[in-house]
Design a protein around this motif. Sequence first.
Motif, PDB file in Angstrom:
ATOM      1  N   LYS A 370       0.908  -1.214   0.069  1.00 41.45           N
ATOM      2  CA  LYS A 370      -0.045   0.005  -0.212  1.00 41.45           C
ATOM      3  C   LYS A 370       0.740   1.290   0.276  1.00 41.45           C
ATOM      4  CE  LYS A 370      -4.184  -1.955   2.233  1.00 41.45           C
ATOM      5  NZ  LYS A 370      -4.938  -1.721   3.326  1.00 41.45           N
ATOM      6  N   GLN A 372       2.772   2.573   2.113  1.00 42.88           N
ATOM      7  CA  GLN A 372       2.770   3.133   3.574  1.00 42.88           C
ATOM      8  C   GLN A 372       3.986   2.810   4.456  1.00 42.88           C
ATOM      9  OE1 GLN A 372      -0.987   1.808   5.118  1.00 42.88           O
ATOM     10  NE2 GLN A 372      -2.271   3.078   4.258  1.00 42.88           N
ATOM     11  N   SER A 388       2.716   8.120   3.327  1.00 45.43           N
ATOM     12  CA  SER A 388       1.741   7.345   2.471  1.00 45.43           C
ATOM     13  C   SER A 388       1.935   7.868   1.095  1.00 45.43           C
ATOM     14  CB  SER A 388       0.298   7.484   2.930  1.00 45.43           C
ATOM     15  OG  SER A 388      -0.103   8.700   2.646  1.00 45.43           O
ATOM     16  N   GLN A 401       2.980   3.939  -4.960  1.00 46.36           N
ATOM     17  CA  GLN A 401       3.604   2.732  -4.564  1.00 46.36           C
ATOM     18  C   GLN A 401       5.010   2.698  -4.277  1.00 46.36           C
ATOM     19  OE1 GLN A 401       1.726  -0.661  -6.334  1.00 46.36           O
ATOM     20  NE2 GLN A 401      -0.084  -0.550  -5.101  1.00 46.36           N
TER      21      GLN A 401
END
Length: 433
Positions: A370, A372, A388, A401
């Motif tokens: 994800k 993150q 993020s 990503q």
Amino acid sequence: MAEKKAFCAGNGESAVAQSGQSGLPARSAGSHSVLQDGLSFTPLDSNEDRTVQPFPRSPKLQKKIAKAGQPSQEELSRRLEELQGEKSKTEAHIQSLKKRKADLSSSTEVMKQQVRERFENMRFALNQDEQAVRDSLEMDLRRTRTRLDQVLKTWEQHQDQVIKGISSIQRALSNSPQPEDDGKGQSDNLSAKKPDASEKEIRLNEERFERLLKTLSSISKQLRAQLQRKTLLLDASPMVIDRQTCHSLITVTSEGRGMYFSGTAPSTPEHPLRFDKVCCALGSSPVTGGQTYWEVDVRCCSAWAVGATYTSLERKGRNKGAKLGRNRNSWCVELRNNRLSAWHNDCHIACQGVGQTPLGKIGVWVNYDKGQLMFYDADTMVVLQRFSAAVTPVFDRAHHQFTEPLYPAIRFLRPPENQLWPNHLELSHFSTP
């Protein structure tokens, strides 16, 4: 002579006719005569688009070829046995998969029950502790009430004496004659009563109660932090330092998790992965997918940077391409001049939620799929900074990503002149409970 030529021509026509009827080529002599006479003929290797049919095969040859192409009875039987065996294996595997699928629900219910029991045990312990605290407060209340009742009884007795003295004097002052000594002794012997200093000490133990509340608050924070941390620890990965990346002034411990800053550089061979100017080192295990968590112990260092980076981080020189957080290839939080900040792409922001006590451990959590990346105070589980895929006012992302494997990164920073040079940083070891 003319008759001879006519005879040759006649023979050529006869040969061509016979050739057309039998499907076989005519003799070369006849063909030569036909070409000389200008008659139409197309050889097999002609470039024209005319389709040339192959020679028909004899029925006997066709049967032989068909018989040779068909498998024998033994081959068919062996192939049938193989397919039947494969069918049985496939059916058994499908049944096994179906059983595993059916067992998923029952296994999950067992896991839920075990989790429920663990939390019930914790709730039971908390309820017991709560009841013990409530009982302690009730005992303190009863003890204080008993002491107050004793003091109250004494004052009530004194009040009765005062009332009787007042009544006696009032009767003496009335018109009705009274004995001379009526009420005189009591009123004369009654003295003023002053509150005892010990009465002020008769109260609930509020100091003890305040200490209890502080203790419960601390336990609550620690418990909440541990409950939040438990999920991250499920993704904890053992990390060691890649010795090939260490700056020459870094000494790695024998187990490979800790590193010291040494004042002298040992004779180490040059390596393309080694940092030559920035006092930095990377972890040896890349993060390529899923969720991963690790911690770095920073208690024995006064200036440091902890983060994650792509392997494309520069290793030579001291420009921004080789420093954590000063490029698009790395992210970090760093402590410099007792100020904690988060860095990425040469942009930084002050970390919020940092208390007065020095940080002990930095937790790093990566959700690679994800995009993150989060940094925690591992003792309180306060989020120091969150990176993020979303574009933020401070940090921007080139991609939604991660595009390369991520490696843990640790760097020694130079502290102010009045402080000692940083000494020790270590990747934490998570013991299995």
